[in-house]
Design a protein around this motif. Structure first.
Motif, PDB file in Angstrom:
ATOM      1  N   PHE A  50      44.223  48.534  38.846  1.00 51.99           N
ATOM      2  CA  PHE A  50      44.127  47.088  38.729  1.00 51.99           C
ATOM      3  C   PHE A  50      43.766  46.427  40.160  1.00 51.99           C
ATOM      4  CE2 PHE A  50      46.379  43.192  39.416  1.00 51.99           C
ATOM      5  CZ  PHE A  50      45.609  42.056  38.546  1.00 51.99           C
ATOM      6  N   ILE A  51      44.755  47.075  41.283  1.00 47.51           N
ATOM      7  CA  ILE A  51      44.520  46.549  42.371  1.00 47.51           C
ATOM      8  C   ILE A  51      42.933  46.966  43.104  1.00 47.51           C
ATOM      9  CG2 ILE A  51      45.524  46.975  45.075  1.00 47.51           C
ATOM     10  CD1 ILE A  51      47.117  45.550  43.000  1.00 47.51           C
ATOM     11  N   ALA A  52      42.628  47.938  42.889  1.00 49.60           N
ATOM     12  CA  ALA A  52      41.136  48.586  43.462  1.00 49.60           C
ATOM     13  C   ALA A  52      40.115  47.678  42.745  1.00 49.60           C
ATOM     14  CB  ALA A  52      40.925  50.012  43.175  1.00 49.60           C
ATOM     15  N   ALA A  53      40.316  47.257  41.544  1.00 51.95           N
ATOM     16  CA  ALA A  53      39.310  46.382  41.021  1.00 51.95           C
ATOM     17  C   ALA A  53      39.434  44.776  41.414  1.00 51.95           C
ATOM     18  CB  ALA A  53      39.557  46.564  39.344  1.00 51.95           C
ATOM     19  N   LEU A  54      40.925  44.496  41.531  1.00 55.73           N
ATOM     20  CA  LEU A  54      41.077  43.124  42.036  1.00 55.73           C
ATOM     21  C   LEU A  54      40.381  43.070  43.543  1.00 55.73           C
ATOM     22  CD1 LEU A  54      42.656  40.506  41.873  1.00 55.73           C
ATOM     23  CD2 LEU A  54      44.441  41.632  42.949  1.00 55.73           C
ATOM     24  N   LEU A  55      40.730  44.083  44.504  1.00 57.03           N
ATOM     25  CA  LEU A  55      40.057  43.832  45.821  1.00 57.03           C
ATOM     26  C   LEU A  55      38.629  43.884  45.770  1.00 57.03           C
ATOM     27  CD1 LEU A  55      42.703  46.160  47.734  1.00 57.03           C
ATOM     28  CD2 LEU A  55      42.556  43.667  47.684  1.00 57.03           C
ATOM     29  N   ASP A  56      38.049  44.645  44.828  1.00 57.75           N
ATOM     30  CA  ASP A  56      36.433  44.671  44.700  1.00 57.75           C
ATOM     31  C   ASP A  56      35.906  43.461  44.342  1.00 57.75           C
ATOM     32  OD1 ASP A  56      33.930  45.976  44.889  1.00 57.75           O
ATOM     33  OD2 ASP A  56      34.060  45.850  42.645  1.00 57.75           O
ATOM     34  N   ASN A  57      36.743  42.745  43.155  1.00 65.49           N
ATOM     35  CA  ASN A  57      36.237  41.314  42.758  1.00 65.49           C
ATOM     36  C   ASN A  57      36.461  40.257  43.837  1.00 65.49           C
ATOM     37  OD1 ASN A  57      35.407  42.431  40.296  1.00 65.49           O
ATOM     38  ND2 ASN A  57      37.358  42.148  39.268  1.00 65.49           N
ATOM     39  N   LEU A  58      37.385  40.316  44.405  1.00 67.80           N
ATOM     40  CA  LEU A  58      37.755  39.455  45.635  1.00 67.80           C
ATOM     41  C   LEU A  58      36.575  39.349  46.428  1.00 67.80           C
ATOM     42  CD1 LEU A  58      41.691  39.590  46.093  1.00 67.80           C
ATOM     43  CD2 LEU A  58      40.498  37.649  45.245  1.00 67.80           C
ATOM     44  N   ALA A  59      36.130  40.437  46.858  1.00 67.55           N
ATOM     45  CA  ALA A  59      35.336  40.846  47.946  1.00 67.55           C
ATOM     46  C   ALA A  59      33.887  40.287  47.398  1.00 67.55           C
ATOM     47  CB  ALA A  59      35.203  42.222  48.629  1.00 67.55           C
ATOM     48  N   SER A  60      33.545  40.622  46.148  1.00 65.02           N
ATOM     49  CA  SER A  60      32.289  40.395  45.640  1.00 65.02           C
ATOM     50  C   SER A  60      32.244  38.908  44.906  1.00 65.02           C
ATOM     51  CB  SER A  60      32.007  41.356  44.689  1.00 65.02           C
ATOM     52  OG  SER A  60      32.721  41.255  43.394  1.00 65.02           O
ATOM     53  N   SER A  61      33.047  38.314  44.789  1.00 68.90           N
ATOM     54  CA  SER A  61      33.082  37.105  44.177  1.00 68.90           C
ATOM     55  C   SER A  61      33.829  35.931  45.096  1.00 68.90           C
ATOM     56  CB  SER A  61      33.551  36.875  42.918  1.00 68.90           C
ATOM     57  OG  SER A  61      33.034  37.928  42.011  1.00 68.90           O
ATOM     58  N   LYS A  64      34.620  32.206  43.407  1.00 66.42           N
ATOM     59  CA  LYS A  64      35.232  32.014  42.225  1.00 66.42           C
ATOM     60  C   LYS A  64      36.825  32.017  42.632  1.00 66.42           C
ATOM     61  CE  LYS A  64      32.441  34.564  38.822  1.00 66.42           C
ATOM     62  NZ  LYS A  64      32.423  35.757  37.952  1.00 66.42           N
ATOM     63  N   SER A  65      37.311  31.222  41.580  1.00 63.97           N
ATOM     64  CA  SER A  65      39.007  30.843  41.814  1.00 63.97           C
ATOM     65  C   SER A  65      39.653  32.198  41.662  1.00 63.97           C
ATOM     66  CB  SER A  65      39.417  29.853  41.016  1.00 63.97           C
ATOM     67  OG  SER A  65      39.561  30.635  39.853  1.00 63.97           O
ATOM     68  N   LEU A  66      40.907  31.973  42.249  1.00 63.89           N
ATOM     69  CA  LEU A  66      41.669  33.431  42.166  1.00 63.89           C
ATOM     70  C   LEU A  66      42.183  33.383  40.648  1.00 63.89           C
ATOM     71  CD1 LEU A  66      43.559  35.309  43.702  1.00 63.89           C
ATOM     72  CD2 LEU A  66      45.147  33.598  43.990  1.00 63.89           C
ATOM     73  N   LYS A  67      42.360  32.308  39.886  1.00 63.97           N
ATOM     74  CA  LYS A  67      42.618  32.610  38.388  1.00 63.97           C
ATOM     75  C   LYS A  67      41.640  33.148  37.782  1.00 63.97           C
ATOM     76  CE  LYS A  67      43.329  29.960  34.496  1.00 63.97           C
ATOM     77  NZ  LYS A  67      43.191  28.781  33.791  1.00 63.97           N
ATOM     78  N   GLN A  68      40.263  32.893  38.095  1.00 64.87           N
ATOM     79  CA  GLN A  68      38.963  33.760  37.592  1.00 64.87           C
ATOM     80  C   GLN A  68      39.104  35.013  37.708  1.00 64.87           C
ATOM     81  OE1 GLN A  68      36.090  30.919  39.085  1.00 64.87           O
ATOM     82  NE2 GLN A  68      35.554  30.121  36.987  1.00 64.87           N
ATOM     83  N   ILE A  69      39.197  35.436  39.225  1.00 62.70           N
ATOM     84  CA  ILE A  69      38.912  36.793  39.523  1.00 62.70           C
ATOM     85  C   ILE A  69      40.211  37.766  38.813  1.00 62.70           C
ATOM     86  CG2 ILE A  69      39.402  38.310  41.584  1.00 62.70           C
ATOM     87  CD1 ILE A  69      37.906  36.009  43.227  1.00 62.70           C
ATOM     88  N   CYS A  70      41.443  37.162  39.178  1.00 62.59           N
ATOM     89  CA  CYS A  70      42.408  37.866  38.404  1.00 62.59           C
ATOM     90  C   CYS A  70      42.492  38.014  37.023  1.00 62.59           C
ATOM     91  CB  CYS A  70      43.874  37.314  38.734  1.00 62.59           C
ATOM     92  SG  CYS A  70      44.523  37.405  40.531  1.00 62.59           S
ATOM     93  N   SER A  71      41.979  36.905  36.230  1.00 62.00           N
ATOM     94  CA  SER A  71      41.981  37.112  34.810  1.00 62.00           C
ATOM     95  C   SER A  71      40.867  38.102  34.411  1.00 62.00           C
ATOM     96  CB  SER A  71      41.498  35.739  34.229  1.00 62.00           C
ATOM     97  OG  SER A  71      42.519  34.840  34.597  1.00 62.00           O
ATOM     98  N   LYS A  72      39.771  37.934  35.149  1.00 65.97           N
ATOM     99  CA  LYS A  72      38.635  39.075  34.896  1.00 65.97           C
ATOM    100  C   LYS A  72      39.208  40.618  35.051  1.00 65.97           C
ATOM    101  CE  LYS A  72      34.058  40.212  36.562  1.00 65.97           C
ATOM    102  NZ  LYS A  72      33.708  41.278  37.576  1.00 65.97           N
ATOM    103  N   THR A  73      39.777  40.708  36.349  1.00 70.92           N
ATOM    104  CA  THR A  73      40.263  42.143  36.779  1.00 70.92           C
ATOM    105  C   THR A  73      41.276  42.664  35.813  1.00 70.92           C
ATOM    106  OG1 THR A  73      39.950  41.516  38.978  1.00 70.92           O
ATOM    107  CG2 THR A  73      41.370  43.383  38.359  1.00 70.92           C
TER     108      THR A  73
END
Length: 101
Positions: A50-61, A64-73
């Motif tokens: 989860f943490i690895a995907a979250l960091l990847d999604n934060l860097a690549s998006s 997007k809002s934190l809610k969108q990124i966390c929900s997707k992850t």
């Protein structure tokens, strides 16, 4: 408990030994009465995913809002492993996330 059973210092116990001891004791699927090390290790690995995907999604998006990124992850990593009630609680919690700074 594992270190004492294996007669080694706690710093010398490996993950492999912990899992093997759970298998030998038959506690890998013991239910709620036992908390085998192997189950805890598995959940830790899920958290790392989860943490690895979250960091990847934060860097690549960045747009997007934190809610969108966390929900997707969450949906990609942890939701498939959670029961319905826990998924609902996690999704509700996502609504409380602040905007990205």
């Amino acid at each position: 408990e594992t270190a004492a059973h294996l007669k080694v210092h706690v710093d010398e116990v490996t993950l492999q030994q912990m899992v093997e001891l759970d298998v030998a004791n038959g506690t890998t699927h013991a239910g709620k009465k036992a908390a085998p090390a192997s189950r805890t290790i598995l959940r830790l690995l899920w958290f790392f995913d989860f943490i690895a995907a979250l960091l990847d999604n934060l860097a690549s998006s960045p747009d997007k809002s934190l809610k969108q990124i966390c929900s997707k992850t969450y949906e990609e990593t942890l939701a498939p492993r959670h029961i319905w009630v826990l998924r609902r609680a996690a999704r509700s919690g996502m609504g409380l996330l602040p905007p990205k700074a």
